[in-house]
Design a protein around this motif. Structure first.
Motif, short mmCIF file in Angstrom:
data_model
loop_
_atom_site.label_atom_id
_atom_site.label_comp_id
_atom_site.label_asym_id
_atom_site.label_seq_id
_atom_site.Cartn_x
_atom_site.Cartn_y
_atom_site.Cartn_z
N MET A 201 0.82 -1.20 0.00
CA MET A 201 0.00 0.00 0.00
C MET A 201 0.86 1.26 0.00
O MET A 201 0.60 2.20 -0.76
N PHE A 202 1.91 1.28 0.82
CA PHE A 202 2.76 2.46 0.88
C PHE A 202 3.54 2.65 -0.43
O PHE A 202 3.74 3.78 -0.89
N ALA A 203 3.98 1.55 -1.03
CA ALA A 203 4.68 1.64 -2.32
C ALA A 203 3.74 2.13 -3.41
O ALA A 203 4.13 2.92 -4.28
N PHE A 204 2.49 1.68 -3.36
CA PHE A 204 1.49 2.13 -4.32
C PHE A 204 1.23 3.63 -4.17
O PHE A 204 1.12 4.36 -5.17
N GLN A 205 1.17 4.11 -2.95
CA GLN A 205 0.98 5.54 -2.72
C GLN A 205 2.17 6.34 -3.25
O GLN A 205 2.00 7.43 -3.81
N HIS A 206 3.36 5.81 -3.07
CA HIS A 206 4.56 6.47 -3.58
C HIS A 206 4.49 6.59 -5.10
O HIS A 206 4.82 7.64 -5.67
N TYR A 207 4.03 5.54 -5.73
CA TYR A 207 3.85 5.55 -7.19
C TYR A 207 2.79 6.57 -7.62
O TYR A 207 2.97 7.28 -8.62
N LEU A 208 1.71 6.69 -6.86
CA LEU A 208 0.66 7.65 -7.20
C LEU A 208 1.18 9.08 -7.16
O LEU A 208 0.86 9.89 -8.04
N VAL A 209 1.97 9.39 -6.15
CA VAL A 209 2.52 10.75 -6.02
C VAL A 209 3.39 11.10 -7.22
O VAL A 209 3.37 12.25 -7.70
N GLY B 281 10.04 6.60 -0.07
CA GLY B 281 9.21 5.41 0.03
C GLY B 281 9.82 4.37 0.95
O GLY B 281 9.10 3.72 1.73
N ILE B 282 11.13 4.19 0.87
CA ILE B 282 11.81 3.21 1.72
C ILE B 282 11.71 3.61 3.19
O ILE B 282 11.39 2.79 4.06
#
Length: 252
Positions: free
Chosen positions: A40-48, A78-79
């Motif tokens: 979920m956090f990686a997906f949010q990073h991608y969205l930004v 993200g990391i």
């Protein structure tokens, strides 16, 4: 491969066994449960990095929806985000272990934490906008198929997956559009044949499919996922002498 490199009668096996045996099993169960949260956090990073999100407009981000295998200095955000939340939730689970969402799934065979993640994704819609809606729906699907294997749960999961696919296509968002389309047959066959094995596959492959497609965008997250699977393969082999049944979040 690990068995070939470290046979059970070798000194290296005994050395690594002592290391992995020293880990607290409850800590391991909790850490294993975090994989959907990391996705979920990686997906949010991608969205930004990919879409025009109001709350991040002042950051003057050069948006790009076509990039693949990102490995840039900004990815450290993200990391760090994943590491911070992992440490935070490990501490919260240890300190407030009687609080429902923080009880380990493998200890009581409940899916409280997966429900907590779905609610977390719902709240994040107010931050990341409509682009987060699809992820909330798929998080709900993951919760439902772990919560119950009834026809109602499977049918509702199928409906939510179809909605996610259609929404993602309309938003021109490739990760969930493709991932949900590939995941649909798992639910269809589980619903038709009502096979326990097929339901288990549906449980395991949903986070795996999402991870794979996120990793095609965020290469750094691919390394995190690879490290995750390698670590748990080694843990189950050296400490329990059995094969790692990947992403079985409800099995001790």
């Amino acid at each position: 491969m690990i068995r070939r490199l470290f046979p059970e009668d070798s000194n290296q096996f005994n050395f690594l066994k002592s290391i992995f045996k020293s880990f607290d099993k409850e800590f391991i169960d909790r850490l294993e449960l975090f994989f959907p949260m990391w996705c979920m956090f990686a997906f949010q990073h991608y969205l930004v990095k990919s879409f025009d999100i109001i709350i991040f407009k002042r950051m003057a981000i050069d948006l790009n929806t076509n990039y693949i295998f990102s490995l840039i200095k900004e990815d450290w955000i993200g990391i760090v985000n994943i590491i911070f939340h992992t440490i935070l939730f490990l501490w919260l689970m240890r300190k407030y272990d009687t609080f429902g969402p923080f009880r380990t799934v493998k200890s009581d065979f409940q899916t409280n934490f997966l429900l907590f993640l779905a609610i977390y994704a719902l709240i994040d819609i107010f931050i990341f906008g409509k682009m987060m809606l699809g992820y909330f729906l798929m998080s709900t699907v993951l919760y439902l198929i772990y919560r119950s294997d009834s026809y109602i749960s499977l049918a509702l999961s199928l409906l939510l997956t179809i909605i996610t696919m259609l929404l993602s296509i309309s938003f021109n968002e490739p990760i969930l559009a493709t991932g949900s389309a590939i995941y649909l047959p798992f639910l269809v066959f589980s619903l038709i044949f009502k096979s326990k094995n097929l339901i288990v596959y549906a449980q395991k492959y949903l986070p795996l499919i999402i991870f794979i497609f996120i990793a095609t965008k965020e290469l750094w997250f691919g390394f995190i996922g690879f490290s995750y699977f390698l670590f748990f393969n080694m843990f189950y082999y050296f400490s329990l002498k059995r094969k790692y049944d990947f992403l079985r979040l409800d099995q001790a």
